[in-house]
Design a protein around this motif. Structure first.
Motif, PDB file in Angstrom:
ATOM      1  N   ALA A  98      32.667   0.256  17.973  1.00  0.00           N
ATOM      2  CA  ALA A  98      32.133  -1.105  18.049  1.00  0.00           C
ATOM      3  C   ALA A  98      30.616  -1.089  18.172  1.00  0.00           C
ATOM      4  CB  ALA A  98      32.756  -1.843  19.220  1.00  0.00           C
ATOM      5  N   CYS A  99      30.105  -0.140  18.937  1.00  0.00           N
ATOM      6  CA  CYS A  99      28.659  -0.012  19.095  1.00  0.00           C
ATOM      7  C   CYS A  99      28.004   0.342  17.759  1.00  0.00           C
ATOM      8  CB  CYS A  99      28.351   1.041  20.144  1.00  0.00           C
ATOM      9  SG  CYS A  99      26.629   1.114  20.613  1.00  0.00           S
ATOM     10  N   CYS A 100      28.626   1.252  17.012  1.00  0.00           N
ATOM     11  CA  CYS A 100      28.090   1.606  15.693  1.00  0.00           C
ATOM     12  C   CYS A 100      28.077   0.386  14.771  1.00  0.00           C
ATOM     13  CB  CYS A 100      28.907   2.728  15.066  1.00  0.00           C
ATOM     14  SG  CYS A 100      28.540   4.342  15.752  1.00  0.00           S
ATOM     15  N   ALA A 101      29.138  -0.396  14.813  1.00  0.00           N
ATOM     16  CA  ALA A 101      29.212  -1.592  13.964  1.00  0.00           C
ATOM     17  C   ALA A 101      28.129  -2.601  14.356  1.00  0.00           C
ATOM     18  CB  ALA A 101      30.594  -2.226  14.067  1.00  0.00           C
ATOM     19  N   ALA A 102      27.938  -2.818  15.651  1.00  0.00           N
ATOM     20  CA  ALA A 102      26.917  -3.762  16.107  1.00  0.00           C
ATOM     21  C   ALA A 102      25.514  -3.278  15.757  1.00  0.00           C
ATOM     22  CB  ALA A 102      27.046  -3.967  17.613  1.00  0.00           C
ATOM     23  N   LEU A 103      25.271  -1.994  15.945  1.00  0.00           N
ATOM     24  CA  LEU A 103      23.953  -1.451  15.631  1.00  0.00           C
ATOM     25  C   LEU A 103      23.681  -1.473  14.131  1.00  0.00           C
ATOM     26  CD1 LEU A 103      23.925   1.484  18.173  1.00  0.00           C
ATOM     27  CD2 LEU A 103      22.476  -0.539  18.240  1.00  0.00           C
ATOM     28  N   LEU A 104      24.701  -1.192  13.346  1.00  0.00           N
ATOM     29  CA  LEU A 104      24.546  -1.248  11.891  1.00  0.00           C
ATOM     30  C   LEU A 104      24.274  -2.676  11.433  1.00  0.00           C
ATOM     31  CD1 LEU A 104      24.598   0.586   9.426  1.00  0.00           C
ATOM     32  CD2 LEU A 104      27.026   0.100   9.207  1.00  0.00           C
ATOM     33  N   ALA A 105      24.968  -3.643  12.005  1.00  0.00           N
ATOM     34  CA  ALA A 105      24.719  -5.052  11.678  1.00  0.00           C
ATOM     35  C   ALA A 105      23.291  -5.436  12.046  1.00  0.00           C
ATOM     36  CB  ALA A 105      25.722  -5.941  12.399  1.00  0.00           C
ATOM     37  N   ALA A 106      22.822  -4.975  13.200  1.00  0.00           N
ATOM     38  CA  ALA A 106      21.444  -5.267  13.612  1.00  0.00           C
ATOM     39  C   ALA A 106      20.438  -4.659  12.646  1.00  0.00           C
ATOM     40  CB  ALA A 106      21.199  -4.759  15.029  1.00  0.00           C
ATOM     41  N   GLU A 107      20.746  -3.479  12.107  1.00  0.00           N
ATOM     42  CA  GLU A 107      19.843  -2.842  11.135  1.00  0.00           C
ATOM     43  C   GLU A 107      19.733  -3.671   9.852  1.00  0.00           C
ATOM     44  OE1 GLU A 107      17.904  -0.170  11.437  1.00  0.00           O
ATOM     45  OE2 GLU A 107      18.600   0.308  13.451  1.00  0.00           O
ATOM     46  N   PHE A 108      20.843  -4.245   9.432  1.00  0.00           N
ATOM     47  CA  PHE A 108      20.820  -5.054   8.215  1.00  0.00           C
ATOM     48  C   PHE A 108      20.198  -6.422   8.456  1.00  0.00           C
ATOM     49  CE2 PHE A 108      24.214  -2.150   6.714  1.00  0.00           C
ATOM     50  CZ  PHE A 108      23.582  -1.737   5.547  1.00  0.00           C
ATOM     51  N   LEU A 109      20.463  -7.010   9.599  1.00  0.00           N
ATOM     52  CA  LEU A 109      19.933  -8.339   9.899  1.00  0.00           C
ATOM     53  C   LEU A 109      18.454  -8.306  10.254  1.00  0.00           C
ATOM     54  CD1 LEU A 109      22.901  -9.762  11.984  1.00  0.00           C
ATOM     55  CD2 LEU A 109      22.285 -10.323   9.621  1.00  0.00           C
ATOM     56  N   ARG A 110      18.008  -7.246  10.872  1.00  0.00           N
ATOM     57  CA  ARG A 110      16.611  -7.104  11.279  1.00  0.00           C
ATOM     58  C   ARG A 110      16.094  -5.717  10.957  1.00  0.00           C
ATOM     59  NH1 ARG A 110      14.220 -10.337  16.063  1.00  0.00           N
ATOM     60  NH2 ARG A 110      12.191  -9.705  15.359  1.00  0.00           N
ATOM     61  N   PRO A 111      15.839  -5.455   9.673  1.00  0.00           N
ATOM     62  CA  PRO A 111      15.373  -4.107   9.308  1.00  0.00           C
ATOM     63  C   PRO A 111      14.028  -3.780   9.971  1.00  0.00           C
ATOM     64  CG  PRO A 111      15.601  -5.528   7.367  1.00  0.00           C
ATOM     65  CD  PRO A 111      15.934  -6.347   8.561  1.00  0.00           C
ATOM     66  N   ARG A 112      13.851  -2.528  10.294  1.00  0.00           N
ATOM     67  CA  ARG A 112      12.605  -2.081  10.916  1.00  0.00           C
ATOM     68  C   ARG A 112      11.514  -1.967   9.850  1.00  0.00           C
ATOM     69  NH1 ARG A 112      16.263  -2.923  13.829  1.00  0.00           N
ATOM     70  NH2 ARG A 112      16.686  -1.970  15.822  1.00  0.00           N
ATOM     71  N   ALA A 113      10.306  -2.400  10.224  1.00  0.00           N
ATOM     72  CA  ALA A 113       9.187  -2.357   9.278  1.00  0.00           C
ATOM     73  C   ALA A 113       8.806  -0.920   8.952  1.00  0.00           C
ATOM     74  CB  ALA A 113       7.990  -3.105   9.849  1.00  0.00           C
ATOM     75  N   ARG A 114       8.895  -0.053   9.915  1.00  0.00           N
ATOM     76  CA  ARG A 114       8.559   1.337   9.679  1.00  0.00           C
ATOM     77  C   ARG A 114       9.571   2.222  10.382  1.00  0.00           C
ATOM     78  NH1 ARG A 114       3.514   1.599  13.769  1.00  0.00           N
ATOM     79  NH2 ARG A 114       4.797   3.154  14.707  1.00  0.00           N
ATOM     80  N   THR A 115       9.608   3.425   9.908  1.00  0.00           N
ATOM     81  CA  THR A 115      10.530   4.376  10.528  1.00  0.00           C
ATOM     82  C   THR A 115       9.722   5.461  11.214  1.00  0.00           C
ATOM     83  OG1 THR A 115      10.666   5.664   8.490  1.00  0.00           O
ATOM     84  CG2 THR A 115      12.337   3.960   8.839  1.00  0.00           C
ATOM     85  N   GLY A 116      10.325   6.096  12.154  1.00  0.00           N
ATOM     86  CA  GLY A 116       9.647   7.151  12.898  1.00  0.00           C
ATOM     87  C   GLY A 116      10.632   8.219  13.310  1.00  0.00           C
ATOM     88  N   ILE A 117      10.151   9.114  14.125  1.00  0.00           N
ATOM     89  CA  ILE A 117      10.957  10.247  14.565  1.00  0.00           C
ATOM     90  C   ILE A 117      12.156   9.797  15.396  1.00  0.00           C
ATOM     91  CG2 ILE A 117       9.657  10.688  16.672  1.00  0.00           C
ATOM     92  CD1 ILE A 117      10.991  13.363  14.321  1.00  0.00           C
ATOM     93  N   ARG A 118      12.069   8.649  16.027  1.00  0.00           N
ATOM     94  CA  ARG A 118      13.168   8.155  16.849  1.00  0.00           C
ATOM     95  C   ARG A 118      14.398   7.780  16.025  1.00  0.00           C
ATOM     96  NH1 ARG A 118       9.986   4.267  21.106  1.00  0.00           N
ATOM     97  NH2 ARG A 118       8.791   5.911  22.087  1.00  0.00           N
ATOM     98  N   ARG A 119      14.237   7.690  14.734  1.00  0.00           N
ATOM     99  CA  ARG A 119      15.369   7.316  13.887  1.00  0.00           C
ATOM    100  C   ARG A 119      16.430   8.413  13.831  1.00  0.00           C
ATOM    101  NH1 ARG A 119      16.233   2.524  13.727  1.00  0.00           N
ATOM    102  NH2 ARG A 119      17.559   2.909  11.988  1.00  0.00           N
ATOM    103  N   TRP A 120      16.123   9.596  14.331  1.00  0.00           N
ATOM    104  CA  TRP A 120      17.136  10.643  14.363  1.00  0.00           C
ATOM    105  C   TRP A 120      18.337  10.189  15.183  1.00  0.00           C
ATOM    106  CZ3 TRP A 120      19.230  12.765  18.690  1.00  0.00           C
ATOM    107  CH2 TRP A 120      18.577  12.517  19.888  1.00  0.00           C
ATOM    108  N   ALA A 121      18.122   9.271  16.102  1.00  0.00           N
ATOM    109  CA  ALA A 121      19.202   8.790  16.958  1.00  0.00           C
ATOM    110  C   ALA A 121      20.302   8.107  16.147  1.00  0.00           C
ATOM    111  CB  ALA A 121      18.649   7.830  18.009  1.00  0.00           C
ATOM    112  N   THR A 122      19.935   7.529  15.005  1.00  0.00           N
ATOM    113  CA  THR A 122      20.930   6.893  14.144  1.00  0.00           C
ATOM    114  C   THR A 122      21.901   7.932  13.607  1.00  0.00           C
ATOM    115  OG1 THR A 122      19.242   5.281  13.501  1.00  0.00           O
ATOM    116  CG2 THR A 122      21.209   5.391  12.133  1.00  0.00           C
ATOM    117  N   VAL A 123      21.376   9.011  13.080  1.00  0.00           N
ATOM    118  CA  VAL A 123      22.215  10.076  12.532  1.00  0.00           C
ATOM    119  C   VAL A 123      23.014  10.741  13.647  1.00  0.00           C
ATOM    120  CG1 VAL A 123      22.175  12.276  11.297  1.00  0.00           C
ATOM    121  CG2 VAL A 123      20.613  10.435  10.633  1.00  0.00           C
TER     122      VAL A 123
END
Length: 152
Positions: A98-123
């Motif tokens: 459920a957390c993955c689904a909510a976080l994925l929905a948040a990524e699509f609804l509010r995409p990040r302007a830039r990406t950084g090293i912290r994005r490893w947390a997604t993978v």
């Protein structure tokens, strides 16, 4: 997880029980940490907010290991204890999904302007959720969870 694995390999019930105490302690600490989580990070964070889902997946993985380590020669849990551990592990896996689904929905609804090293947390979260699904599938003998773990 290591304690439960070693307990099965060495037939040391005390080690499995110690591992279970650490599992429950870890869940309590996780709840305390989650209480401090800023929910706005889901839509505004730089990526490390995905660790909350990864921690749920790791908890489900840690719950599956003591279930798998039980055997006839190493009587670890009675039916009540096994049932509580099984239910807690399933709830943790469902929460991780459920957390993955909510976080994925948040990524699509509010995409990040830039990406950084912290994005490893997604993978990290996706990989740990897949590993947890596979471990829970093996521990509880639920074949359809294998597909969930393999498809991620």
């Amino acid at each position: 997880m290591l304690g439960a694995t070693l307990a099965a390999a060495e037939s040391a019930a005390w080690l499995a029980h110690a591992a279970l105490v650490l599992f429950w302690l870890g869940l309590v600490l996780y709840v305390l940490a989650l209480a401090r989580f800023d929910v706005r990070q889901v839509t505004e964070g730089r990526g490390d907010h995905w660790l909350a889902g990864g921690a749920l997946a790791l908890s489900a993985l840690a719950g599956a290991r003591p279930i798998s380590s039980d055997s006839a020669r190493l009587y670890l849990w009675n039916d009540d204890d096994r049932g509580v551990l099984r239910h807690a592990t399933v709830v943790l896996l469902v929460l991780a999904l459920a957390c993955c689904a909510a976080l994925l929905a948040a990524e699509f609804l509010r995409p990040r302007a830039r990406t950084g090293i912290r994005r490893w947390a997604t993978v990290f979260t996706w990989a740990k959720t897949a590993a947890a699904a596979l471990a829970v599938a093996a521990a509880l003998d639920v074949a359809w969870l294998d597909g969930l773990g393999e498809s991620q």
